[in-house]
Design a protein around this motif. Sequence first.
Motif, short mmCIF file in Angstrom:
data_model
loop_
_atom_site.label_atom_id
_atom_site.label_comp_id
_atom_site.label_asym_id
_atom_site.label_seq_id
_atom_site.Cartn_x
_atom_site.Cartn_y
_atom_site.Cartn_z
N ARG A 94 41.62 118.90 93.23
CA ARG A 94 41.76 120.25 93.78
C ARG A 94 40.40 120.94 93.83
N LEU A 95 40.26 121.86 94.75
CA LEU A 95 39.02 122.62 94.93
C LEU A 95 38.92 123.70 93.86
N LEU A 96 37.74 123.80 93.23
CA LEU A 96 37.48 124.86 92.26
C LEU A 96 36.53 125.91 92.81
N ASP A 97 35.52 125.49 93.58
CA ASP A 97 34.50 126.44 94.05
C ASP A 97 33.82 125.90 95.30
N ASP A 98 33.92 126.68 96.38
CA ASP A 98 33.21 126.34 97.61
C ASP A 98 32.36 127.53 98.07
N SER A 99 31.73 128.18 97.11
CA SER A 99 30.95 129.38 97.34
C SER A 99 29.81 129.15 98.33
N ASP A 100 29.57 130.15 99.16
CA ASP A 100 28.44 130.13 100.08
C ASP A 100 27.11 130.20 99.33
N GLU A 101 27.15 130.55 98.06
CA GLU A 101 25.92 130.63 97.26
C GLU A 101 25.28 129.25 97.06
N HIS A 102 26.06 128.20 97.19
CA HIS A 102 25.54 126.83 97.05
C HIS A 102 26.15 125.96 98.15
N PRO A 103 25.62 126.06 99.36
CA PRO A 103 26.21 125.35 100.50
C PRO A 103 26.07 123.83 100.46
N THR A 104 25.24 123.28 99.58
CA THR A 104 25.05 121.83 99.56
C THR A 104 25.97 121.11 98.58
N PHE A 105 26.80 121.84 97.84
CA PHE A 105 27.79 121.18 96.99
C PHE A 105 29.02 122.05 96.82
N ARG A 106 30.14 121.39 96.56
CA ARG A 106 31.40 122.05 96.24
C ARG A 106 31.95 121.43 94.96
N VAL A 107 32.61 122.26 94.17
CA VAL A 107 33.13 121.81 92.87
C VAL A 107 34.64 121.61 92.99
N TYR A 108 35.09 120.47 92.47
CA TYR A 108 36.50 120.09 92.48
C TYR A 108 36.91 119.73 91.06
N ALA A 109 38.20 119.57 90.84
CA ALA A 109 38.70 119.05 89.57
C ALA A 109 39.50 117.79 89.86
N ASP A 110 39.34 116.80 89.00
CA ASP A 110 40.16 115.60 89.12
C ASP A 110 41.56 115.93 88.57
N PRO A 111 42.52 115.02 88.65
CA PRO A 111 43.89 115.34 88.21
C PRO A 111 44.04 115.76 86.76
N ILE A 112 43.08 115.43 85.89
CA ILE A 112 43.17 115.87 84.49
C ILE A 112 42.31 117.10 84.23
N GLY A 113 41.77 117.71 85.30
CA GLY A 113 41.06 118.97 85.16
C GLY A 113 39.55 118.88 85.00
N ARG A 114 38.97 117.69 84.98
CA ARG A 114 37.53 117.53 84.81
C ARG A 114 36.82 117.87 86.11
N PRO A 115 35.88 118.82 86.09
CA PRO A 115 35.13 119.15 87.31
C PRO A 115 34.20 118.02 87.75
N PHE A 116 34.04 117.91 89.06
CA PHE A 116 33.06 117.02 89.68
C PHE A 116 32.64 117.67 90.99
N CYS A 117 31.55 117.21 91.58
CA CYS A 117 31.05 117.82 92.81
C CYS A 117 31.00 116.81 93.95
N LEU A 118 31.28 117.31 95.15
CA LEU A 118 30.90 116.62 96.36
C LEU A 118 29.59 117.27 96.78
N VAL A 119 28.57 116.44 96.99
CA VAL A 119 27.23 116.92 97.31
C VAL A 119 26.86 116.36 98.69
N LEU A 120 26.42 117.24 99.59
CA LEU A 120 26.02 116.79 100.91
C LEU A 120 24.74 115.96 100.83
N GLU A 121 24.75 114.81 101.52
CA GLU A 121 23.56 113.96 101.55
C GLU A 121 22.46 114.62 102.33
#
Length: 121
Positions: A94-121
């Motif tokens: 699930r998506l946690l943070d897609d703030s315009d303050e950091h357009p090169t990455f978005r923060v998600y949580a895996d099914p057990i709640g651990r955050p991870f990021c998708l980072v644009l290459e």
Amino acid sequence: MIGRLNTTAMDCPVPIDTARFYRRLLGGSVSPDEDADWVNLYEPSGREILSFQRAEDYVVPTWPDNSVPLQVHIDILVSSYEDAEPTVFDAGGRLLDDSDEHPTFRVYADPIGRPFCLVLE
């Protein structure tokens, strides 16, 4: 230099379930594929990239307030959010943070709640 990084091990309540989530995002294979206390994720080339260890007392990180620290943070390089997000959501993330303050990455949580990021290459 004393060596090279072998893998990153992450605590989780059910290692095979967490390994399967990250396999959906990264490809590869998991071993063993039963209800083991330790499960490895291998990239398609066969190189071990992540390990998952059973932690009966796993506590979900409380990012961004850090009252329960992250412990580990994974960044996954992607070419676009539009191509990658459906896989994250279909796998149970699930998506946690897609703030315009950091357009090169978005923060998600895996099914057990651990955050991870998708980072644009």
